[in-house]
Design a protein around this motif. Structure first.
Motif, PDB file in Angstrom:
ATOM      1  N   GLY A  31      36.239  50.370  50.620  1.00 55.10           N
ATOM      2  CA  GLY A  31      36.724  49.079  50.856  1.00 55.10           C
ATOM      3  C   GLY A  31      36.407  48.056  50.018  1.00 55.10           C
ATOM      4  N   ASP A  32      35.860  48.110  49.095  1.00 55.30           N
ATOM      5  CA  ASP A  32      35.166  46.873  47.994  1.00 55.30           C
ATOM      6  C   ASP A  32      36.663  46.352  47.530  1.00 55.30           C
ATOM      7  N   VAL A  33      36.600  45.189  47.207  1.00 54.77           N
ATOM      8  CA  VAL A  33      37.955  44.457  46.687  1.00 54.77           C
ATOM      9  C   VAL A  33      37.498  44.156  45.157  1.00 54.77           C
ATOM     10  N   PHE A  34      38.343  44.064  44.216  1.00 54.50           N
ATOM     11  CA  PHE A  34      38.047  43.863  42.954  1.00 54.50           C
ATOM     12  C   PHE A  34      39.085  42.692  42.183  1.00 54.50           C
ATOM     13  N   VAL A  35      38.564  41.529  41.793  1.00 48.99           N
ATOM     14  CA  VAL A  35      39.275  40.580  41.498  1.00 48.99           C
ATOM     15  C   VAL A  35      39.356  40.462  39.885  1.00 48.99           C
ATOM     16  N   HIS A  36      40.534  40.640  39.360  1.00 52.33           N
ATOM     17  CA  HIS A  36      40.505  40.546  37.716  1.00 52.33           C
ATOM     18  C   HIS A  36      41.240  39.267  37.528  1.00 52.33           C
ATOM     19  N   THR A  37      40.407  38.470  36.614  1.00 50.78           N
ATOM     20  CA  THR A  37      40.944  37.291  36.098  1.00 50.78           C
ATOM     21  C   THR A  37      41.461  37.269  34.803  1.00 50.78           C
ATOM     22  N   ASP A  38      42.785  36.672  34.552  1.00 51.09           N
ATOM     23  CA  ASP A  38      43.444  36.705  33.101  1.00 51.09           C
ATOM     24  C   ASP A  38      42.620  35.741  32.335  1.00 51.09           C
ATOM     25  N   GLU A  39      42.336  34.563  33.151  1.00 47.36           N
ATOM     26  CA  GLU A  39      41.649  33.428  32.312  1.00 47.36           C
ATOM     27  C   GLU A  39      40.360  33.819  31.524  1.00 47.36           C
ATOM     28  N   GLU A  40      39.539  34.452  32.394  1.00 46.39           N
ATOM     29  CA  GLU A  40      38.281  35.028  31.689  1.00 46.39           C
ATOM     30  C   GLU A  40      38.018  36.574  31.163  1.00 46.39           C
ATOM     31  N   ASN A  41      39.135  37.192  31.584  1.00 46.68           N
ATOM     32  CA  ASN A  41      39.408  38.713  31.327  1.00 46.68           C
ATOM     33  C   ASN A  41      38.044  39.324  31.849  1.00 46.68           C
ATOM     34  N   LYS A  42      37.630  39.082  33.080  1.00 49.09           N
ATOM     35  CA  LYS A  42      36.651  39.753  33.851  1.00 49.09           C
ATOM     36  C   LYS A  42      37.191  40.202  35.164  1.00 49.09           C
ATOM     37  N   THR A  43      36.443  41.170  35.500  1.00 52.75           N
ATOM     38  CA  THR A  43      36.501  41.822  36.802  1.00 52.75           C
ATOM     39  C   THR A  43      35.392  41.500  37.709  1.00 52.75           C
ATOM     40  N   TYR A  44      35.533  40.993  38.804  1.00 52.56           N
ATOM     41  CA  TYR A  44      34.525  40.980  40.043  1.00 52.56           C
ATOM     42  C   TYR A  44      34.574  41.804  41.108  1.00 52.56           C
ATOM     43  N   ARG A  45      33.619  42.323  41.797  1.00 53.52           N
ATOM     44  CA  ARG A  45      33.498  43.128  42.745  1.00 53.52           C
ATOM     45  C   ARG A  45      32.991  42.469  44.078  1.00 53.52           C
ATOM     46  N   ILE A  46      33.693  42.807  45.264  1.00 52.30           N
ATOM     47  CA  ILE A  46      33.384  41.899  46.444  1.00 52.30           C
ATOM     48  C   ILE A  46      33.256  43.247  47.280  1.00 52.30           C
ATOM     49  N   PRO A  47      31.891  43.306  47.810  1.00 53.68           N
ATOM     50  CA  PRO A  47      31.498  44.633  48.521  1.00 53.68           C
ATOM     51  C   PRO A  47      32.192  44.604  49.736  1.00 53.68           C
ATOM     52  N   GLY A  48      32.795  45.987  50.249  1.00 51.28           N
ATOM     53  CA  GLY A  48      33.409  46.013  51.396  1.00 51.28           C
ATOM     54  C   GLY A  48      32.508  46.114  52.689  1.00 51.28           C
ATOM     55  N   VAL A  49      33.376  45.611  53.750  1.00 48.86           N
ATOM     56  CA  VAL A  49      32.279  45.359  54.940  1.00 48.86           C
ATOM     57  C   VAL A  49      32.317  46.845  55.717  1.00 48.86           C
ATOM     58  N   LYS A  50      30.950  46.956  55.894  1.00 49.71           N
ATOM     59  CA  LYS A  50      30.476  48.132  56.502  1.00 49.71           C
ATOM     60  C   LYS A  50      30.333  48.009  58.115  1.00 49.71           C
TER      61      LYS A  50
END
Length: 51
Positions: A31-50
């Motif tokens: 359930g984790d969500v990953f956000v990939h940014t074009d501007e910074e070329n980085k990927t951020y992880r948002i932990p899923g709800v348990k």
């Protein structure tokens, strides 16, 4: 659980940012969500709800 998950990602959408586009993916397993940014070329992880 998400620390040891072998993520199975599905694309859930994108969002226009000031510069480029942010792409959102969700792991079908943990359930984790990953956000990939074009501007910074980085990927951020948002932990899923348990439950």
């Amino acid at each position: 659980m998400s620390e040891s998950c072998e993520h199975d990602l599905e694309f859930i959408g994108d969002q226009k940012a000031e510069k480029g586009v942010n792409k959102y993916f969700r792991c079908r397993k943990c359930g984790d969500v990953f956000v990939h940014t074009d501007e910074e070329n980085k990927t951020y992880r948002i932990p899923g709800v348990k439950d």
